[in-house]
Design an enzyme around this catalytic site. Structure first.
Site, PDB file in Angstrom:
ATOM      1  N   HIS A  87      -5.185  -5.823   4.387  1.00  0.00           N
ATOM      2  CA  HIS A  87      -4.154  -4.779   4.423  1.00  0.00           C
ATOM      3  C   HIS A  87      -3.479  -4.810   5.785  1.00  0.00           C
ATOM      4  CE1 HIS A  87      -5.266  -2.422   0.716  1.00  0.00           C
ATOM      5  NE2 HIS A  87      -6.202  -3.341   0.796  1.00  0.00           N
TER       6      HIS A  87
ATOM      7  N   GLN B  57      -5.428  -0.564  -3.625  1.00  0.00           N
ATOM      8  CA  GLN B  57      -6.210  -1.698  -4.127  1.00  0.00           C
ATOM      9  C   GLN B  57      -7.197  -1.242  -5.210  1.00  0.00           C
ATOM     10  OE1 GLN B  57      -7.793  -4.382  -1.147  1.00  0.00           O
ATOM     11  NE2 GLN B  57      -9.463  -4.984  -2.497  1.00  0.00           N
TER      12      GLN B  57
ATOM     13  N   CYS C 242       0.846  -1.195   0.000  1.00  0.00           N
ATOM     14  CA  CYS C 242       0.000   0.000   0.000  1.00  0.00           C
ATOM     15  C   CYS C 242       0.882   1.246   0.000  1.00  0.00           C
ATOM     16  CB  CYS C 242      -0.974  -0.012   1.177  1.00  0.00           C
ATOM     17  SG  CYS C 242      -0.525   1.033   2.550  1.00  0.00           S
ATOM     18  N   GLU C 243       0.558   2.161  -0.891  1.00  0.00           N
ATOM     19  CA  GLU C 243       1.444   3.312  -1.078  1.00  0.00           C
ATOM     20  C   GLU C 243       1.349   4.312   0.064  1.00  0.00           C
ATOM     21  OE1 GLU C 243       0.431   5.149  -4.779  1.00  0.00           O
ATOM     22  OE2 GLU C 243      -1.382   6.101  -4.000  1.00  0.00           O
ATOM     23  N   HIS C 244       0.351   4.162   0.927  1.00  0.00           N
ATOM     24  CA  HIS C 244       0.211   5.116   2.021  1.00  0.00           C
ATOM     25  C   HIS C 244       1.102   4.770   3.209  1.00  0.00           C
ATOM     26  CE1 HIS C 244      -3.917   5.508   0.030  1.00  0.00           C
ATOM     27  NE2 HIS C 244      -3.187   6.533  -0.328  1.00  0.00           N
ATOM     28  N   HIS C 245       1.318   3.468   3.451  1.00  0.00           N
ATOM     29  CA  HIS C 245       2.111   3.048   4.599  1.00  0.00           C
ATOM     30  C   HIS C 245       3.337   2.221   4.206  1.00  0.00           C
ATOM     31  CE1 HIS C 245      -2.037   3.646   6.133  1.00  0.00           C
ATOM     32  NE2 HIS C 245      -1.410   4.189   7.156  1.00  0.00           N
TER      33      HIS C 245
ATOM     34  N   CYS D 106      -1.597  -2.706   6.999  1.00  0.00           N
ATOM     35  CA  CYS D 106      -1.649  -1.381   7.655  1.00  0.00           C
ATOM     36  C   CYS D 106      -2.932  -1.239   8.473  1.00  0.00           C
ATOM     37  CB  CYS D 106      -1.513  -0.256   6.644  1.00  0.00           C
ATOM     38  SG  CYS D 106      -2.823  -0.184   5.417  1.00  0.00           S
TER      39      CYS D 106
END
Ligand code: ZN
Length: 198
Positions: A153, A125, A84-87, A155
């Site tokens: 996920h 996703q 996941c590109e956020h975490h 995260c």
């Protein structure tokens, strides 16, 4: 149809810099690299992340649909391993991919390659789901494409809400799989509730 952002040209991995940065990160988080078990961890971290983000080239060979096969083709439980590109934490699950053949058909193993190609990168996703559908629609000239992704996920399950076992489901349906209620129902009945393998 909406075209998702597709990133093809990631810069090459700077291994030495990634190792230095990993060592910095661990130090900043209060870990001591003098610890015997951690001494080689920056190198392993850099390698692991590089591997998770190394999207394989996509060679999607297609064939003319000479036999005029016009029923749904579905491949279920394709493994999804992404970040996941956020975490920058992994999300893991399965994809179910189907299409209504038009003028071209694809080798079934190629559908799994399309998923892997778009999964092995910093991703969301939602974007993964639409990118796989857009690529198949474009390359196969399909009458309709359906993509359902179910993933856990880390995260969400390991931190934050600590919602272990929750899975996120996303779907993109195009063409006749979107517009024709019978085709849509057939596809969703095939893939619904298959669940994420641990
Ligand atoms: Zn995340």
């Amino acid at each position: 149809m909406w075209r998702p952002r597709i990133v093809h040209d990631r810069r090459p991995v700077d291994t030495a810099r990634a190792q230095r940065a990993a060592a910095d990160l661990l130090g900043a988080l209060g870990l001591s690299l003098d610890d015997a078990g951690l001494r080689d961890t920056p190198r392993r971290m850099a390698q692991a992340w590089a591997e998770l983000l190394a999207a394989p080239e996509l060679e999607l060979t297609t064939f003319p649909n000479d036999d005029g096969y016009d029923e749904l083709v579905v491949v279920e439980d394709i493994p999804v391993r992404s970040v996941c590109e956020h975490h920058m934490l992994p999300f893991v699950g399965v994809a179910h991919v189907g299409y209504l053949p038009g003028s071209r058909i694809a080798g079934l193993s190629k559908l799994t390659r399309v998923v892997d190609h778009f999964a092995r990168r910093a991703q969301t996703q939602e974007r993964l789901t639409t990118q796989v559908a857009a690529e198949l629609e474009r390359r196969l000239d399909a009458r309709g494409v359906g993509v359902v992704v179910e993933a856990e996920h880390t995260c969400m399950s390991l931190r934050g809400a600590r919602a272990a076992g929750t899975r996120t489901v996303t779907s993109t349906l195009t063409g006749a799989l979107h517009d024709d209620p019978a085709q849509r129902a057939e596809f969703l009945a095939l893939v619904r509730g298959r669940g994420v393998r641990p």
